[in-house]
Each structure stands twice: as C-alpha cells, then as structure tokens.
Scaffold this motif. Structure first.
Motif, PDB file in Angstrom:
ATOM      1  N   VAL A   1       0.709  -1.122  -0.174  1.00 47.28           N
ATOM      2  CA  VAL A   1      -0.084   0.083   0.179  1.00 47.28           C
ATOM      3  C   VAL A   1       0.952   1.161  -0.001  1.00 47.28           C
ATOM      4  N   PHE A   2       1.710   1.311   1.009  1.00 43.80           N
ATOM      5  CA  PHE A   2       2.910   2.383   0.940  1.00 43.80           C
ATOM      6  C   PHE A   2       4.029   1.801   1.658  1.00 43.80           C
ATOM      7  N   VAL A   3       5.200   2.324   1.533  1.00 42.19           N
ATOM      8  CA  VAL A   3       6.445   2.225   2.286  1.00 42.19           C
ATOM      9  C   VAL A   3       6.823   3.825   2.565  1.00 42.19           C
ATOM     10  N   GLU A   4       7.065   3.733   3.906  1.00 42.79           N
ATOM     11  CA  GLU A   4       7.269   5.323   4.290  1.00 42.79           C
ATOM     12  C   GLU A   4       8.726   5.113   5.392  1.00 42.79           C
ATOM     13  N   LYS A   5       9.555   6.100   4.800  1.00 41.63           N
ATOM     14  CA  LYS A   5      10.709   6.195   6.027  1.00 41.63           C
ATOM     15  C   LYS A   5      10.270   7.227   7.181  1.00 41.63           C
ATOM     16  N   ALA A   6      10.515   6.965   8.285  1.00 45.37           N
ATOM     17  CA  ALA A   6      10.229   7.658   9.384  1.00 45.37           C
ATOM     18  C   ALA A   6      10.590   9.272   9.329  1.00 45.37           C
ATOM     19  N   THR A   7       9.795  10.102   9.550  1.00 44.83           N
ATOM     20  CA  THR A   7       9.974  11.505   9.665  1.00 44.83           C
ATOM     21  C   THR A   7      10.733  11.570  10.958  1.00 44.83           C
ATOM     22  N   LEU A   8      10.729  10.982  11.740  1.00 44.58           N
ATOM     23  CA  LEU A   8      11.749  11.233  13.147  1.00 44.58           C
ATOM     24  C   LEU A   8      11.527   9.736  14.003  1.00 44.58           C
ATOM     25  N   MET A   9      12.569   9.156  14.253  1.00 46.92           N
ATOM     26  CA  MET A   9      12.948   8.002  14.971  1.00 46.92           C
ATOM     27  C   MET A   9      14.236   7.906  15.463  1.00 46.92           C
ATOM     28  N   PRO A  10      14.542   7.889  16.923  1.00 49.57           N
ATOM     29  CA  PRO A  10      15.484   7.728  17.726  1.00 49.57           C
ATOM     30  C   PRO A  10      16.163   6.333  17.478  1.00 49.57           C
ATOM     31  N   ASN A  11      17.151   5.803  17.586  1.00 46.75           N
ATOM     32  CA  ASN A  11      17.816   4.759  17.622  1.00 46.75           C
ATOM     33  C   ASN A  11      17.747   4.319  19.107  1.00 46.75           C
ATOM     34  N   GLN A  12      16.631   4.065  19.677  1.00 48.52           N
ATOM     35  CA  GLN A  12      16.450   3.834  21.108  1.00 48.52           C
ATOM     36  C   GLN A  12      15.361   2.591  21.382  1.00 48.52           C
TER      37      GLN A  12
ATOM     38  N   ARG B   1      10.685 -14.059  16.165  1.00 50.46           N
ATOM     39  CA  ARG B   1      11.289 -15.149  16.791  1.00 50.46           C
ATOM     40  C   ARG B   1      11.425 -15.409  18.174  1.00 50.46           C
ATOM     41  N   PRO B   2      11.448 -16.398  18.796  1.00 54.22           N
ATOM     42  CA  PRO B   2      11.450 -16.510  20.238  1.00 54.22           C
ATOM     43  C   PRO B   2      12.877 -16.113  20.936  1.00 54.22           C
ATOM     44  N   SER B   3      13.977 -15.962  20.183  1.00 54.54           N
ATOM     45  CA  SER B   3      14.911 -15.371  20.914  1.00 54.54           C
ATOM     46  C   SER B   3      15.193 -13.925  21.118  1.00 54.54           C
ATOM     47  N   LEU B   4      14.145 -13.169  20.511  1.00 53.34           N
ATOM     48  CA  LEU B   4      14.194 -11.616  20.592  1.00 53.34           C
ATOM     49  C   LEU B   4      14.090 -11.202  22.194  1.00 53.34           C
ATOM     50  N   PRO B   5      14.719 -10.539  22.833  1.00 53.04           N
ATOM     51  CA  PRO B   5      14.312 -10.086  23.951  1.00 53.04           C
ATOM     52  C   PRO B   5      13.157  -9.071  24.189  1.00 53.04           C
ATOM     53  N   GLU B   6      12.494  -9.608  24.907  1.00 55.24           N
ATOM     54  CA  GLU B   6      11.179  -8.731  25.259  1.00 55.24           C
ATOM     55  C   GLU B   6      11.160  -7.176  25.546  1.00 55.24           C
ATOM     56  N   GLY B   7      10.308  -6.507  24.717  1.00 55.59           N
ATOM     57  CA  GLY B   7      10.332  -5.125  25.071  1.00 55.59           C
ATOM     58  C   GLY B   7      11.206  -4.226  24.437  1.00 55.59           C
ATOM     59  N   ARG B   8      11.893  -4.937  23.342  1.00 60.98           N
ATOM     60  CA  ARG B   8      12.768  -4.009  22.383  1.00 60.98           C
ATOM     61  C   ARG B   8      12.018  -3.324  21.324  1.00 60.98           C
ATOM     62  N   LEU B   9      11.405  -2.348  21.614  1.00 63.20           N
ATOM     63  CA  LEU B   9      10.772  -1.321  20.914  1.00 63.20           C
ATOM     64  C   LEU B   9      11.221   0.014  20.743  1.00 63.20           C
ATOM     65  N   ALA B  10      11.411   0.427  19.620  1.00 63.23           N
ATOM     66  CA  ALA B  10      11.480   1.940  19.539  1.00 63.23           C
ATOM     67  C   ALA B  10      10.120   2.461  19.394  1.00 63.23           C
TER      68      ALA B  10
END
Length: 707
Positions: free
Chosen positions: A361-372, A452-461
C-alpha cells in the motif's frame, strides 16, 4: 494519619501564586549553591542526558510575540507561579551552566537582581543548551515558579522558542549589561569560528560565523563564510539553515558547484529528493568529473526510483540493520494513497488505485525515529528528537504540527506554532507531546525478528511516520504494517478498491469489546466504529458478562499459557473443550455471522497445541480451522475440500489478520501432511507464506516463525 507541614516561613505554592515573593535568595547564596552543583556535574561526553517530558496537566502555550513587542520588567517584579503574559526579561548569565535535564544558570538583570534560570528542551546544536557565562538572553513571557523550598524560585523555560540568545551589539540590551562586541573585526570572528570548528564546538562555530557575517559588508568575504557555516549546519543536521547558507554563498562563477552541492545534500537530509536532484544536477553540470557530486547524485536518483516504483530490496535492507544502525537510506513510496477528509475521524488515507491482497500500500521512511529500543527511554527519546528537529528544521513544522494533538490541547493552539518569531521557529512542547502520544508507533528493529522466540522482550523503539499517522483505526483493518529499522511497510490484507479508505490497527486488538473501546477512548478520544465493534454492541450486556466469565474460567484452568510438546491429560483437554463449546454457544449467530469471535481464539489455540502434542492430527485440523474462523476468516468444516490460498480474498471485510493466523495455517499444513493430504499441505504452506509476507513486510522463510 500523616500530615504535610509547610517549612517555617514557607507558604504553599498555591497560597503564594500571583504574589511577589517577600524574600528571594541573594546573588551570593545563589552562586555559592550553584558552585556546589557544578562540582558534582558529570562532564563525560558519553553521559546520557535526561529529558524533561512535559506534564499535560500543566500545559501552557508558547509565546508567539517578539521580545521587542513585550514590556521588559526587572527580576524583582516576577510573581510566583505566574506566566507573565505581555512581559519579558533580559538577563546576563552570571555563572557557567549546570547541565542536566535542562541547563540551569544564575542570571542577573540591569539592576543587579539575581535569580535562577532553567532552560529546557534545547537542542545540543544550540548554544542555549548550556548558556556560556557572560551571554545575554531574553525570556519571553517568563514562567516563574517555586522550586520546592522556602524562598527558592526559578525562571522556568519549557518552550525552546521562549528564550532568545541576543547578539552582544543588540540595541535591546540595557546599558549595564552591554559588553560590546567581544571581538573587533569580521576576521577576528571568522578566526574564532575556525578554531571552534577545529575543536568540534560546532554551535559556537555557527555563532561566530554569524557574527563575522554581521560585522562585514564585503560580499567577497561573506561568500566563503556562508559556505563554512553551511558545512557546520550540515554536520549539526540543521538542513534548512545549511541550504539557505549554501545558496547565499553563490557568486555567479564556476565555483558555485559547491553551493549547489551543499544545498543538494541539505535537501537530501530533509528527504526532499526532487529538490535535491535538481540542485545536485546543477552542481554536476558545473563540475562533471567530481566524484563526490556523482556519488550523491546517484544516491538521490535511487531514492527517486523508490518513490516512483515502490521497488525495494527488503532482504538487503534487513541485512544492513544492526543495533547501532537502524536508519535506512531509503525513499518513501506513497503514490498508492492520498490524504482526504474521512467520514470516520477528521482526515484519512484513501487508495488511489485498486489494490490486491498482499500488495504494498505504501512504504514510508520515518519522519523522526531515535535509535532507542529501551521502552523506558524510547518515548522520551522521540519527544526530545521531535522538539530538536522542529527547532533545527522549521520546514518540518507544516507536516508534523498539522497532526492531531489530542482534544485536551486543540483549543489551546495559538495558531502561531511553527511560525518564525525573533529568528526562531515557535515550538510548543506540550503540543509536540500531544502529537507524539496520539501519532507515534512502537517499532521493533525488524518485524521478522519480532516473530522469533530469541528476541528479548520489550525491544521497541518509538517513531513518527507522518503519512501513516493519517490512517484511521479499525479492529478489522484492511492493511497490516511491519518495520525494517525506520522504514514502515504497509500491505493490503484483502482487496481494496480505488477510493476506499485504508485502515490500520492502532494497537493489538483486545479480546473484549468494552476493554478495547475504553482503550481507544482513553488513548485517542474516539469509540471504534468498525464492523466488529458495531456488531458486538448489539450483544446484550448479560451475554458479554457470560463470555467474560467463561474466558476467565478457561484462562484460569490453563494458567493463561499454551501447551508445549508435553502430553496434556485427557481430562484437562475435555474440560477445556467443554468450556470452549459453552463459550461458542455464548456467541449469538445473528450478531457474529461473518465477524471474529475473539474470546474463542485462546481456548481454540490451546486445544490445537494440546492435540498437536498428542499427534491427534484430525483434531488439530478441526481446531486450526476454528482459530481461523474466530479471526473472521471463511473456512469449511474439517471434512470439506477448500483452497487455503483463497482465504485472504474470499472471507469478506471483517477479518482480523495477525501472526497467529499464519501460525494456525502452518500448523494446519503439518496436520494435513501427517494425514496424507499432501496437496492440501502444500496449499496451506503457500497460504502461510503469503500471510507471513503480510506480517513481516516481505517474503521470508516460515521456519523463522516461533513455533
């Protein structure tokens, strides 16, 4: 019962509001206390800087007046707990700053009055993030507040545009505070700027180059200074200023290639690839053999192709991601959609052509997103980035400040947010925070890794995608979003007609209608009008209560967990099966025909896992089909012949697509294979792979999905 007792001689903030304090701390005491704080200050360049996020309960508007239109008052006239509308102060920093969540300095006015000034939300690219001793600043419509102790007050500047760094020669500075220019000539200022640049003190370099430009009338002298300031602004990410400086450096000769080159890089930094391409093409015409121009021009051409075609190498994008690199160099493909008035809530996104299930439908690069990616810090990091970028690049204001900021702040908008006053863009931090909370998305580093099951929980920006923010919510949305770093991918989960509104799920849909609509009401101020929510409201309260009770009984019996590979006792399976049948009977046929039955998803998934552990493949087929039916998909009885590949196009407009749908179809394939129905198993694998593409954004191996 405990009581709070005010300190002797100290009235509450409420009692003293609007009054001039009877006693303020003298300058000597303020400076001495400040020195003790400075001794404890962590000056490590890598030390994380805390962020003061605004509390919406204390929201107040940013000043939209020029300091020259305000009545300048002495510090002695500041009133406690008061926003001094129509007034301003001019003060000189009498101490170095203590830098924490803000920058706190001791300041004095022309009459020798002293006080504390706390400046928050300044970008690191600004000198105001730590005002040097001796600098003079103007505070517009200052907010004076108690600092928590007797006689302890401070001037609190939350909005970054409410404080202005004054040039030393500005005539508005009172004579007792006037130092005159620290340096005498334009060359002196240029040399000071060059030294600051070598020392990587880029904000000071910009300030000194500005003073050099103001001190000279020689166009030949100014041109290279504009070039240098453009270069520093590019480093600082101040692309609007860099572009303006680059264009101001033109002299009409062949060396102007550098002006167009720098301006093109600045436009690229703002993701204005069409403008960047025009500027870089001009630079290339002037200097055809320059490899740097060629490289930037080719990069810009690649972004334009992505914007035009929507053709992306998603696997390569995934491979390029790392914990330290999530900002992908990609353009946004938005041609399939347009923003228009919606019958649901304000504006929405609409299809500009027919789209098939699975289409981008669309692909959008973030206007703003910190690497956190630490949830406890992600919200503050996005808020700080939004404020900084709106200060540094005012051209973002139109897109960002036009977003919905919440009903509680709608009436407080002055209309002046984003305009330029006293040379700076007006940034209202409370409006920014309202926009952040109503429009940001939580994003994993990649949605594929998130399965994937190996991804640590809560890893969201947390990020802001302005185009995607215009989409309205539906629990049974016709699109699904996924993420690769700071790129959002939206795919159609079913066929969409040209002109049809495009919906997304704001958050994972809660099982019970009353709970999810409370979430929407509290979070965004609306009640969902999707087919599922409207349909479920036809169900009597008694039936809702019965479904709640039965679901709670199942969850208690199963401890809210799904079985693994262990053998589950027959008696427990029969008990869950009995409760599931009762729960199914509690869904009225006339209400739930063609609608998801979300309270049945967990018990049916539990039964799938329990029978799978016993290798009872016929039962696995039965309950996998029930899982799909309970997400709203049209499926047959387990004895009928059907084509799983058509599930996305033949199920109507009230399906709820999740990764659990993919898992159910994949498990169904496994059961069919075990029963000897190889062709059905192959069709299920194809259907699961298609669904996994919707979930992860591009085609991936199903083996990566958590079993």
């Amino acid at each position: 019962m405990a009581v709070v007792v005010a300190a002797p001689g100290m009235a509450s903030a409420k009692d003293t509001a609007g009054a001039i304090p009877t006693r303020r701390l003298p300058k000597e005491e303020l400076v001495n206390t400040h020195k003790t704080h400075l001794q404890k200050q962590d000056n490590s360049p890598n030390a994380p800087r805390p962020v003061k996020q605004p509390a919406m309960s204390g929201a107040y508007p940013a000043s939209i007046k020029s300091i020259r239109d305000l009545e300048i008052i002495p510090l002695s006239e500041l009133r406690a707990e008061t926003h001094h509308r129509g007034k301003g102060i001019i003060v000189k920093a009498a101490s170095p700053p203590f830098v924490g969540a803000g920058a706190v300095s001791i300041v004095e006015d022309e009459f020798g009055n002293a006080d504390k000034l706390a400046i928050y939300n300044q970008a690191d690219s600004s000198i105001l993030s730590g005002v040097p001793e001796g600098c003079v600043v103007a505070v517009k419509e200052p907010y004076y507040k108690n600092n928590g102790a007797a006689n302890d007050f401070m001037i609190c500047v939350d909005h970054p545009s409410d404080v202005i760094l004054l040039r030393f020669t500005d005539p508005i500075i009172p004579e007792p505070l006037r130092l005159g220019p620290l340096l005498k000539t334009a060359d002196d200022w240029k040399n000071a700027a060059d030294r600051a640049f070598i020392e990587k003190d880029f904000p000071t370099a910009v300030f000194c180059y500005t003073e050099a430009l103001e001190a000279s009338e020689d166009a030949a002298f100014k041109a290279p200074i504009h070039t240098k300031r453009a270069g520093v602004n590019l480093i600082l990410g101040r692309y609007d200023s860099a572009k303006a400086d680059a264009m101001a450096s033109r002299s009409g000769g062949p060396q102007d290639w550098k002006a167009y080159y720098n301006a093109g890089r600045a436009a690229y930094g703002l993701c204005n690839y069409t403008e960047s391409n025009t500027l870089l093409t001009t630079a290339l015409d002037l200097n055809p053999t320059n490899t740097n121009i060629q490289k930037e021009h080719a990069r810009c051409q690649a972004r334009l192709r992505e914007e035009e075609t929507g053709d992306y190498d998603f696997p390569a994008m995934l491979a390029s991601l790392s914990p330290h690199s999530v900002h992908l160099d990609r353009g946004s493909f938005l041609r399939n959609t347009r923003i228009a008035a919606s019958a649901h809530h304000g504006r929405g996104l609409f299809a500009t052509r027919d789209l098939r299930a699975g289409d981008v439908v669309f692909v959008e690069k973030a206007t703003l997103m910190p690497n956190q990616y630490e949830p406890a810090r992600a919200s503050a990091a996005l808020y700080a980035l939004m404020v900084r970028q709106l200060c540094d690049n005012p051209s973002l204001a139109g897109a960002v400040l036009g977003l919905y900021g919440g009903a509680e702040y709608t009436e407080r908008r002055s209309g002046g947010e984003g305009t330029t006053v006293d040379g700076v863009s007006v940034v209202d931090v409370f409006l920014v925070e309202g926009i952040r909370t109503k429009n940001c998305f939580s994003a994993p580093r990649s949605t594929l890794e998130d399965t994937r099951p190996s991804l640590p929980e809560g890893r969201l920006a947390k990020g802001l995608w302005v185009h995607a923010s215009h989409m309205n919510h539906s629990c049974v949305a016709n699109t699904m979003r996924s993420f690769l770093g700071d790129v959002l991918i939206s795919r159609a989960t079913r066929d969409i007609k040209e002109g049809e509104e495009i919906f997304q799920q704001y958050v994972p849909v809660q099982t019970l209608v009353d709970l999810r609509n409370k979430q929407f009401k509290d979070g965004w101020g609306f009640e969902c009008g999707c087919a599922l929510c409207v349909g479920e409201k036809r169900s009597p309260e008694a039936m809702l209560a019965k479904r709640k009770e039965l679901l709670a009984a199942v969850e208690k019996l199963c401890n809210k967990k799904l079985p693994g590979r262990e053998l589950i006792p027959d008696a427990k399976i029969r008990s869950v099966d009995r409760l599931a049948k009762q729960l199914e009977d509690a869904h009225e046929q006339d209400v739930y025909e063609g609608l998801p039955r979300l309270t049945l998803v967990y018990p049916c998934n539990w039964l799938v896992a329990a029978h799978r552990g016993r290798k009872n493949h016929g039962k696995v087929v039965k309950y996998c089909l029930k899982v799909l039916r309970n997400f709203g998909f049209k499926v047959p009885d387990e004895t009928e012949v059907w084509d799983p590949r058509e599930i996305y196009t033949n199920s109507g407009n009230a399906t709820l697509m999740t990764v659990h749908v993919v898992a159910a179809i994949r498990t169904l394939a496994e059961a069919y294979e075990a029963l000897g129905h190889k062709e059905m198993a192959e069709r299920c694998i194809e259907a699961a792979e298609f669904g996994y593409t919707l979930v992860t954004g591009f085609k991936n191996d199903l083996a990566t999905l958590d079993r």
